[in-house]
Design a protein around this motif. Sequence first.
Motif, PDB file in Angstrom:
ATOM      1  N   GLU A  75     -12.039  -0.394  -8.379  1.00  0.00           N
ATOM      2  CA  GLU A  75     -12.286   0.160  -7.058  1.00  0.00           C
ATOM      3  C   GLU A  75     -11.046   0.940  -6.625  1.00  0.00           C
ATOM      4  O   GLU A  75      -9.921   0.573  -6.994  1.00  0.00           O
ATOM      5  N   PRO A  76     -11.206   2.010  -5.846  1.00  0.00           N
ATOM      6  CA  PRO A  76     -10.023   2.723  -5.345  1.00  0.00           C
ATOM      7  C   PRO A  76      -9.207   1.826  -4.423  1.00  0.00           C
ATOM      8  O   PRO A  76      -9.775   1.032  -3.657  1.00  0.00           O
ATOM      9  N   THR A  77      -7.900   1.932  -4.491  1.00  0.00           N
ATOM     10  CA  THR A  77      -7.021   1.115  -3.660  1.00  0.00           C
ATOM     11  C   THR A  77      -6.408   1.960  -2.543  1.00  0.00           C
ATOM     12  O   THR A  77      -6.299   3.180  -2.674  1.00  0.00           O
ATOM     13  N   PRO A  78      -5.975   1.335  -1.460  1.00  0.00           N
ATOM     14  CA  PRO A  78      -5.307   2.086  -0.395  1.00  0.00           C
ATOM     15  C   PRO A  78      -4.077   2.839  -0.883  1.00  0.00           C
ATOM     16  O   PRO A  78      -3.816   3.962  -0.451  1.00  0.00           O
ATOM     17  N   ARG A  79      -3.312   2.232  -1.777  1.00  0.00           N
ATOM     18  CA  ARG A  79      -2.111   2.912  -2.289  1.00  0.00           C
ATOM     19  C   ARG A  79      -2.487   4.211  -2.993  1.00  0.00           C
ATOM     20  O   ARG A  79      -1.865   5.264  -2.779  1.00  0.00           O
ATOM     21  N   GLU A  80      -3.513   4.160  -3.840  1.00  0.00           N
ATOM     22  CA  GLU A  80      -3.950   5.358  -4.550  1.00  0.00           C
ATOM     23  C   GLU A  80      -4.449   6.418  -3.567  1.00  0.00           C
ATOM     24  O   GLU A  80      -4.153   7.607  -3.702  1.00  0.00           O
ATOM     25  N   THR A  81      -5.219   5.977  -2.572  1.00  0.00           N
ATOM     26  CA  THR A  81      -5.808   6.914  -1.617  1.00  0.00           C
ATOM     27  C   THR A  81      -4.742   7.588  -0.771  1.00  0.00           C
ATOM     28  O   THR A  81      -4.808   8.792  -0.499  1.00  0.00           O
ATOM     29  N   LEU A  82      -3.740   6.839  -0.345  1.00  0.00           N
ATOM     30  CA  LEU A  82      -2.631   7.437   0.399  1.00  0.00           C
ATOM     31  C   LEU A  82      -1.862   8.418  -0.484  1.00  0.00           C
ATOM     32  O   LEU A  82      -1.443   9.487  -0.032  1.00  0.00           O
ATOM     33  N   THR A 121       0.801  -1.227   0.000  1.00  0.00           N
ATOM     34  CA  THR A 121       0.000   0.000   0.000  1.00  0.00           C
ATOM     35  C   THR A 121       0.833   1.276   0.000  1.00  0.00           C
ATOM     36  O   THR A 121       0.295   2.349  -0.274  1.00  0.00           O
ATOM     37  N   GLY A 122       2.111   1.177   0.341  1.00  0.00           N
ATOM     38  CA  GLY A 122       2.938   2.366   0.443  1.00  0.00           C
ATOM     39  C   GLY A 122       2.771   3.119   1.747  1.00  0.00           C
ATOM     40  O   GLY A 122       3.254   4.247   1.880  1.00  0.00           O
ATOM     41  N   CYS A 123       2.125   2.494   2.738  1.00  0.00           N
ATOM     42  CA  CYS A 123       1.905   3.167   4.019  1.00  0.00           C
ATOM     43  C   CYS A 123       3.190   3.202   4.847  1.00  0.00           C
ATOM     44  O   CYS A 123       4.119   2.427   4.618  1.00  0.00           O
ATOM     45  N   GLU A 124       3.217   4.104   5.838  1.00  0.00           N
ATOM     46  CA  GLU A 124       4.338   4.164   6.771  1.00  0.00           C
ATOM     47  C   GLU A 124       4.159   3.174   7.920  1.00  0.00           C
ATOM     48  O   GLU A 124       5.136   2.642   8.453  1.00  0.00           O
ATOM     49  N   SER A 125       2.901   2.949   8.308  1.00  0.00           N
ATOM     50  CA  SER A 125       2.627   2.036   9.411  1.00  0.00           C
ATOM     51  C   SER A 125       1.213   1.504   9.266  1.00  0.00           C
ATOM     52  O   SER A 125       0.429   1.973   8.423  1.00  0.00           O
ATOM     53  N   GLY A 172     -10.749  -6.705   5.486  1.00  0.00           N
ATOM     54  CA  GLY A 172      -9.923  -7.813   5.037  1.00  0.00           C
ATOM     55  C   GLY A 172     -10.715  -8.902   4.349  1.00  0.00           C
ATOM     56  O   GLY A 172     -10.171  -9.692   3.582  1.00  0.00           O
ATOM     57  N   ASP A 173     -12.041  -8.964   4.608  1.00  0.00           N
ATOM     58  CA  ASP A 173     -12.834 -10.115   4.159  1.00  0.00           C
ATOM     59  C   ASP A 173     -13.788  -9.791   3.024  1.00  0.00           C
ATOM     60  O   ASP A 173     -14.712 -10.549   2.751  1.00  0.00           O
ATOM     61  N   LYS A 174     -13.559  -8.682   2.341  1.00  0.00           N
ATOM     62  CA  LYS A 174     -14.403  -8.366   1.195  1.00  0.00           C
ATOM     63  C   LYS A 174     -13.589  -8.556  -0.078  1.00  0.00           C
ATOM     64  O   LYS A 174     -13.142  -9.661  -0.372  1.00  0.00           O
ATOM     65  N   LEU A 175     -13.358  -7.499  -0.829  1.00  0.00           N
ATOM     66  CA  LEU A 175     -12.643  -7.645  -2.094  1.00  0.00           C
ATOM     67  C   LEU A 175     -11.205  -8.089  -1.904  1.00  0.00           C
ATOM     68  O   LEU A 175     -10.613  -8.685  -2.807  1.00  0.00           O
ATOM     69  N   LEU A 176     -10.636  -7.824  -0.746  1.00  0.00           N
ATOM     70  CA  LEU A 176      -9.274  -8.295  -0.480  1.00  0.00           C
ATOM     71  C   LEU A 176      -9.214  -9.824  -0.475  1.00  0.00           C
ATOM     72  O   LEU A 176      -8.199 -10.420  -0.799  1.00  0.00           O
ATOM     73  N   ALA A 187     -10.256  -3.200  -1.949  1.00  0.00           N
ATOM     74  CA  ALA A 187      -9.518  -3.774  -3.078  1.00  0.00           C
ATOM     75  C   ALA A 187      -8.062  -3.336  -2.987  1.00  0.00           C
ATOM     76  O   ALA A 187      -7.779  -2.150  -2.882  1.00  0.00           O
ATOM     77  N   LEU A 188      -7.141  -4.278  -3.048  1.00  0.00           N
ATOM     78  CA  LEU A 188      -5.717  -3.944  -2.951  1.00  0.00           C
ATOM     79  C   LEU A 188      -5.093  -3.645  -4.301  1.00  0.00           C
ATOM     80  O   LEU A 188      -4.039  -3.022  -4.373  1.00  0.00           O
ATOM     81  N   VAL A 189      -5.722  -4.124  -5.367  1.00  0.00           N
ATOM     82  CA  VAL A 189      -5.168  -3.934  -6.708  1.00  0.00           C
ATOM     83  C   VAL A 189      -6.282  -3.489  -7.643  1.00  0.00           C
ATOM     84  O   VAL A 189      -7.464  -3.550  -7.302  1.00  0.00           O
ATOM     85  N   ASP A 190      -5.893  -3.057  -8.837  1.00  0.00           N
ATOM     86  CA  ASP A 190      -6.869  -2.649  -9.848  1.00  0.00           C
ATOM     87  C   ASP A 190      -7.560  -3.896 -10.408  1.00  0.00           C
ATOM     88  O   ASP A 190      -6.960  -4.673 -11.147  1.00  0.00           O
ATOM     89  N   LEU A 191      -8.821  -4.066 -10.061  1.00  0.00           N
ATOM     90  CA  LEU A 191      -9.557  -5.266 -10.457  1.00  0.00           C
ATOM     91  C   LEU A 191      -9.932  -5.276 -11.936  1.00  0.00           C
ATOM     92  O   LEU A 191     -10.345  -6.319 -12.465  1.00  0.00           O
ATOM     93  N   SER A 192      -9.819  -4.137 -12.602  1.00  0.00           N
ATOM     94  CA  SER A 192     -10.195  -4.095 -14.018  1.00  0.00           C
ATOM     95  C   SER A 192      -9.277  -4.981 -14.862  1.00  0.00           C
ATOM     96  O   SER A 192      -9.635  -5.349 -15.983  1.00  0.00           O
TER      97      SER A 192
END
Length: 475
Positions: free
Chosen positions: A276-283, A143-147, A294-298, A264-269
């Motif tokens: 769907e927007p991903t955490p990496r994009e949102t950050l 995701t590119g997060c710091e923590s 954790g239990d949906k699209l992931l 969604a962790l990746v681009d599902l297209s």
Amino acid sequence: MTSVARDAPFASLPSVDKVLGEATTLSLIERHGRTCVVTAVRDWLAEKRADIAAGRPAAIDEATMASELAHRVARQVAPRLRRVINLTGTVLHTNLGRALMPTEAVRAVAEVMESFGNLEYDIESGGRGDRDDLIVPILAELTGCESATIVNNNAAAVLLALNTLSRGKEAVVSRGEQIEIGGAFRLPDIMARAGCKLREVGTTNRTHLKDYAEAIGPKTGLVLKVHKSNYAVTGFTAEVEEAELGALCRERGVPFLVDLGSGALVDLSRWGLPKEPTPRETLAHGASVVTFSGDKLLGGPQAGIVVGDKDLVAKIKKNPLKRALRVNKMTLAALEAVLGLYRDPDRLREKLTTLRLLSRDTAEIRALAQRLKPVFERALGEGVSVSVEECASQIGSGAQPVERLASAAIVLRRSGPKGMSPTKLERTLRALPVPVIGRIADDALRLDLRCLENEAELCSLLDVIPVKTGIQPGR
């Protein structure tokens, strides 16, 4: 009539001790233990007394007793949480357990369940560790997060973040994003429980950047943006892009919290699914903290994942509520295994069950339906019309509410005045050793085959139907 005459029918009932001494009962005790068998015997005798008192026939011969007690004990010891076959057409079905775990996750959970592990132990230093540290490195990579930190579901993640970052202050949110999730849990109620004050901006259908800018002030704890993963607003609408809102929050020095929900962790297209927007994009758009499931699209276990700025996540982890909401070693093991699959995107569809089911080829499902049609016809007999029809599956669990996936279904209808109704058909399939769950619509029972991967198992279950129901097989 004397009391002796009145008591005569009851006198024919055996005592508890006598029943417990029978060979068939002793066999039950050997398999299931004495306690539950004694309970079954007492309940069986009470039922027979009630039958006699009501003038109903009470069969107490040895064969009937053995059969009825075996049935009672089996029902008593059977697990309440049972495996079912999901033919509803909803892949991430909340009532049926949402995402199925891939083999890697199942193995990881089994290993940590039957052995000790380094849940909160740092192997390198030999000192106490932090259970979140098991997951932070791979979440940072993906995701590119710091923590990051993990709690038991996304509602808990939002609650924890709000309580930490905005308790006693205002949380600014668009009126059009005040969502309600399953079970009538509403965002305003979660905010109240988190101890922050709702500051709504904009209108139901249109919110602009100036609405947020005017609302931010000394009392602002954070700005919240909620991804509309379980509903859609169409028509004359407007909402502020994440990047614009992120820039405004950085300028004003206010935390920007984004609830992505479906996760969604990746681009599902890439696999023909809606993006769907991903955490990496949102950050990258400037979010300070992002929460998702954790239990949906992931496609992993039930969990709420919090990723974002190191300092803000550290504050969230120090909140006393974090301990009450933390996850156990099984969840962490499953989540780490599922996240590991995302390191190999070329084989992700093959290994991640949720993605495989969502992106399943329609022609493959249609061919499966054609193979199963004669199996259903033989099992259900002349009273049921069996057809194969096009249908539309849905992702489910608040993900992509208006999107549908082309699929195929076995459709069962009553045939003739003596045929089985859709309701009776539905009950019949639910009563199988492994319940088969469909949905009734347009006076028919519809069995969407998108989630059926074990064709042989369903065929063997259908063979049981004539035996259990007395249906005349054929056709």
